[in-house]
Design a protein around this motif. Structure first.
Motif, short mmCIF file in Angstrom:
data_model
loop_
_atom_site.label_atom_id
_atom_site.label_comp_id
_atom_site.label_asym_id
_atom_site.label_seq_id
_atom_site.Cartn_x
_atom_site.Cartn_y
_atom_site.Cartn_z
N VAL A 28 0.84 -1.20 0.00
CA VAL A 28 0.00 0.00 0.00
C VAL A 28 0.87 1.25 0.00
N SER A 29 1.95 1.25 0.78
CA SER A 29 2.81 2.44 0.83
C SER A 29 3.56 2.65 -0.48
N VAL A 30 3.77 1.58 -1.25
CA VAL A 30 4.39 1.73 -2.57
C VAL A 30 3.37 2.30 -3.56
N ILE A 31 2.16 1.79 -3.50
CA ILE A 31 1.12 2.22 -4.44
C ILE A 31 0.70 3.67 -4.18
N ILE A 32 0.50 4.00 -2.90
CA ILE A 32 0.07 5.35 -2.53
C ILE A 32 1.04 5.88 -1.46
N PRO A 33 2.15 6.48 -1.87
CA PRO A 33 3.14 6.96 -0.90
C PRO A 33 2.57 8.08 -0.03
N ASN A 34 3.06 8.17 1.20
CA ASN A 34 2.62 9.21 2.12
C ASN A 34 3.34 10.50 1.75
N GLN A 35 2.61 11.48 1.27
CA GLN A 35 3.23 12.70 0.78
C GLN A 35 3.43 13.76 1.85
N ARG A 36 2.66 13.75 2.88
CA ARG A 36 2.79 14.69 4.00
C ARG A 36 3.02 16.14 3.58
N GLY A 37 2.25 16.58 2.63
CA GLY A 37 2.29 17.98 2.24
C GLY A 37 3.51 18.42 1.49
N ARG A 38 4.27 17.49 0.96
CA ARG A 38 5.44 17.88 0.18
C ARG A 38 5.39 17.24 -1.18
N VAL A 39 6.29 17.65 -2.02
CA VAL A 39 6.33 17.18 -3.40
C VAL A 39 6.74 15.71 -3.41
N ASN A 40 6.14 14.94 -4.27
CA ASN A 40 6.47 13.53 -4.42
C ASN A 40 7.94 13.40 -4.82
N LYS A 41 8.73 12.61 -4.05
CA LYS A 41 10.15 12.47 -4.31
C LYS A 41 10.42 11.90 -5.69
N THR A 42 9.59 10.98 -6.13
CA THR A 42 9.77 10.39 -7.45
C THR A 42 9.68 11.47 -8.51
N LYS A 43 8.73 12.38 -8.36
CA LYS A 43 8.56 13.47 -9.31
C LYS A 43 9.78 14.38 -9.30
N VAL A 44 10.29 14.71 -8.13
CA VAL A 44 11.46 15.60 -8.02
C VAL A 44 12.67 14.96 -8.68
N MET A 45 12.90 13.66 -8.41
CA MET A 45 14.06 12.99 -8.98
C MET A 45 13.91 12.89 -10.50
N HIS A 46 12.68 12.71 -10.99
CA HIS A 46 12.45 12.68 -12.43
C HIS A 46 12.80 14.04 -13.03
#
Length: 181
Positions: A58-76
């Motif tokens: 579940v945490s892989v499918i829907i990561p906990n964003q806690r009000g910040r930018v998705n890390k995957t998106k930033v690294m992309h």
């Protein structure tokens, strides 16, 4: 149950028997459709309780964003920036020079070795920037990226590199993301 979650699970025939790497390719689909924390929490419960996915899945499918930018998106975005920097019209990759591969196969070179190679080969500011981006991409998260860049700057300072070369290794967006974590 969450209608959005059910729709996505059925559309892609997701099952609890799938491993985390398979499930991770559907993260963007879930995040695109689950626009706020309440919906994401409801979807997590639905996946766990209704479809019997493990907490890890579940945490892989829907990561906990806690009000910040998705890390995957930033690294992309960082990866795209590195590629754009190296392939833009204003910067041509010299003949025989390749952009370093940020994968573990290339991780045998230590940060100290990298600093020595930068000075030994008298790399240009743009080349140093590309090398620093490759170092960022080899890290698992923004904290590790920031730490590796700091270490590279320290090594370069100790070896007597110019401030121009040291400044080429600074990426404010990585520092900002690391500070948010």
């Amino acid at each position: 149950m969450s209608a959005v979650t059910t729709k996505i699970v059925e559309k892609y025939t997701l099952t609890p028997k799938m491993d985390a790497s398979e499930l991770s390719q559907y993260t963007s689909e879930f995040l695109k459709n689950l626009t706020d924390d309440r919906k994401r929490n409801q979807a997590r419960r639905c996946l766990r309780d209704g479809f019997k996915f493990s907490s890890e899945q579940v945490s892989v499918i829907i990561p906990n964003q806690r009000g910040r930018v998705n890390k995957t998106k930033v690294m992309h975005e960082v990866l795209c920036s590195a590629v754009n920097l190296a392939t833009s019209d204003s910067y041509q990759v010299p003949d025989g020079y390749q952009i370093p591969d940020p994968t573990p196969q290339n991780s045998e070179e230590t940060i100290g070795d990298l600093a020595q190679r930068i000075l030994r080969d008298k790399l240009s500011v743009k080349d140093v920037r590309v090398e620093a981006y490759a170092l960022v991409l080899s890290a698992p998260n923004a904290n590790a990226s920031s730490s590796r860049l700091s270490r590279l700057r320290r090594e370069l300072r100790n070896l007597g590199a110019s401030s121009e070369i040291i400044d080429a290794t600074k990426f404010p967006e990585i520092t900002k993301e690391a500070n948010e974590i």
